[in-house]
Write an enzyme that holds these catalytic residues in place. Structure first.
Site, PDB file in Angstrom:
ATOM      1  N   LYS A   1      12.642  56.558  40.161  1.00 52.59           N
ATOM      2  CA  LYS A   1      12.023  55.743  38.981  1.00 52.59           C
ATOM      3  C   LYS A   1      12.882  55.142  38.068  1.00 52.59           C
ATOM      4  CE  LYS A   1       8.580  55.564  35.594  1.00 52.59           C
ATOM      5  NZ  LYS A   1       7.331  56.269  35.236  1.00 52.59           N
TER       6      LYS A   1
HETATM    7  C1  5RP Z   1       9.128  58.599  31.004  1.00 54.61           C
HETATM    8  C2  5RP Z   1       8.408  58.344  32.191  1.00 54.61           C
HETATM    9  C3  5RP Z   1       6.980  57.706  31.785  1.00 54.61           C
HETATM   10  O1  5RP Z   1       6.046  58.300  33.034  1.00 54.61           O
HETATM   11  C4  5RP Z   1       6.820  56.205  31.666  1.00 54.61           C
HETATM   12  O2  5RP Z   1       8.029  55.940  30.788  1.00 54.61           O
HETATM   13  C5  5RP Z   1       5.701  56.013  31.677  1.00 54.61           C
HETATM   14  O3  5RP Z   1       5.648  54.502  32.048  1.00 54.61           O
HETATM   15  P1  5RP Z   1       5.520  53.486  31.181  1.00 54.61           P
HETATM   16  O4  5RP Z   1       6.912  53.326  30.347  1.00 54.61           O
HETATM   17  O5  5RP Z   1       5.224  52.369  31.981  1.00 54.61           O
HETATM   18  O6  5RP Z   1       4.442  53.286  30.030  1.00 54.61           O
HETATM   19  O7  5RP Z   1       8.727  58.132  33.184  1.00 54.61           O
HETATM   20  O8  5RP Z   1      10.313  58.368  31.184  1.00 54.61           O
END
Ligand code: 5RP
Length: 292
Positions: A205
């Site tokens: 991710k």
């Molecule tokens: C933290 C994460 C969170 O799941 C992520 O940040 C959440 O998603 P968004 O930024 O789209 O609110 O992985 O590192």
């Protein structure tokens, strides 16, 4: 260790050329894995489009109650029809997600920081593999802090999860963290995503950036793109479109869905981009039609 002063700048990413070891399996970098791993990855990535709509609502693990997620029990279930994967903590999923939901689970297993700390980069593995299996996790999510103070311990966490994941055929989602002082450049994301993939993560991710196609080409496993802070819906759909056009295997958005006034319609608009090839303009029209 290589002498880093003599390193040349990497530039031959050849993003136009498809991944070379796809075989017959639809998830990048997974053709050589066993049946159990492939089954979980197929629960995450649609075999038809090869992509996924993950929905991240794990923010409470370090932010506590978050705007838009005050009532997990009310907010999350209504979004289920629009998403493929639920990314959350075991506490949120066990308490608030109906067990008959058919959605894949990306279980957040690293933890240990909170918004009260200045340095969020020190975490532990808080969920053991037995409980991940009990939760029917299709992958486990571990935060990595490349270039930050907690780099070593986060790679230790990641490696331990990958070793356990390989024992039980549970894929690992390595999450690239961006701290407040860390650059959000393609140079950083090429470094971080590649390190995480070379440690053995099955999914990474990360964030969208300039030259994103090169980040994707240099990473031998699928990249799902985080949304980050809430944007106007039109801009969030453009971010989603750019990420998918640049080769992302999906989106893993949180705030841009659950903080939208029309969260279900927003999730469906993102789904159109991910699985049906909608442009951002088409998705925006779809969104506007849906809310009116
Ligand atoms: C933290 C994460 C969170 O799941 C992520 O940040 C959440 O998603 P968004 O930024 O789209 O609110 O992985 O590192």
């Amino acid at each position: 260790m290589a002498d880093k002063d003599g390193l040349k700048v990497a530039k031959n990413y050849d993003p136009e050329t498809p991944f070379g070891n796809s075989g017959s399996f639809h998830v990048k970098g997974s053709n050589n894995l066993d049946w159990g791993m492939k089954k979980h990855l197929s629960n995450i990535f649609d075999p038809k489009s090869g992509k996924t709509v993950m929905f991240a609502f794990d923010h409470g693990y370090f932010m506590g109650s978050t705007a838009g997620l005050e009532r997990l029990d009310l907010v999350i279930p209504k979004l289920l029809p629009a998403v493929d994967v639920l990314m959350g903590t075991r506490g949120a999923i066990r308490t608030c997600i109906p067990a008959d939901s058919r959605k894949a689970i990306a279980l957040r297993v690293s933890s240990g920081s909170s918004m009260i700390n200045d340095d969020l980069s020190h975490e532990i593995v808080a969920v053991d593999m037995e409980d991940s299996i009990r939760m029917n996790a299709d992958c486990i999510a571990v935060q990595t802090f490349i270039g930050a103070d907690g780099q070593l311990s986060s790679i230790d966490n990641l490696s331990k999860c990958i070793n356990a994941g390989l024992r039980y055929s549970i894929p690992v989602l390595g999450v690239v963290a961006v701290g407040k002082d860390m650059e959000r450049t393609d140079r950083f994301f090429k470094l971080a995503t590649r390190i995480v993939a070379e440690m053995g993560a099955n999914i990474v991710k990360s964030y969208y950036c300039d030259n994103f196609e090169e980040v994707v080409a240099g990473c031998p496993v699928p990249i799902v793109v985080a949304g980050g802070k809430k944007l106007p819906e039109k801009d969030a759909l453009t971010l989603a479109y750019n990420a998918i056009s640049g080769g992302a295997a999906g989106l893993d958005m949180g705030r841009n869905i659950f903080q939208s006034e029309h969260s279900l319609e927003m999730a469906f608009a993102i789904r159109k981009i991910v699985h049906e090839g909608f442009t951002d303009k088409e998705a925006w029209e779809f969104y506007q039609d849906s809310i009116n």
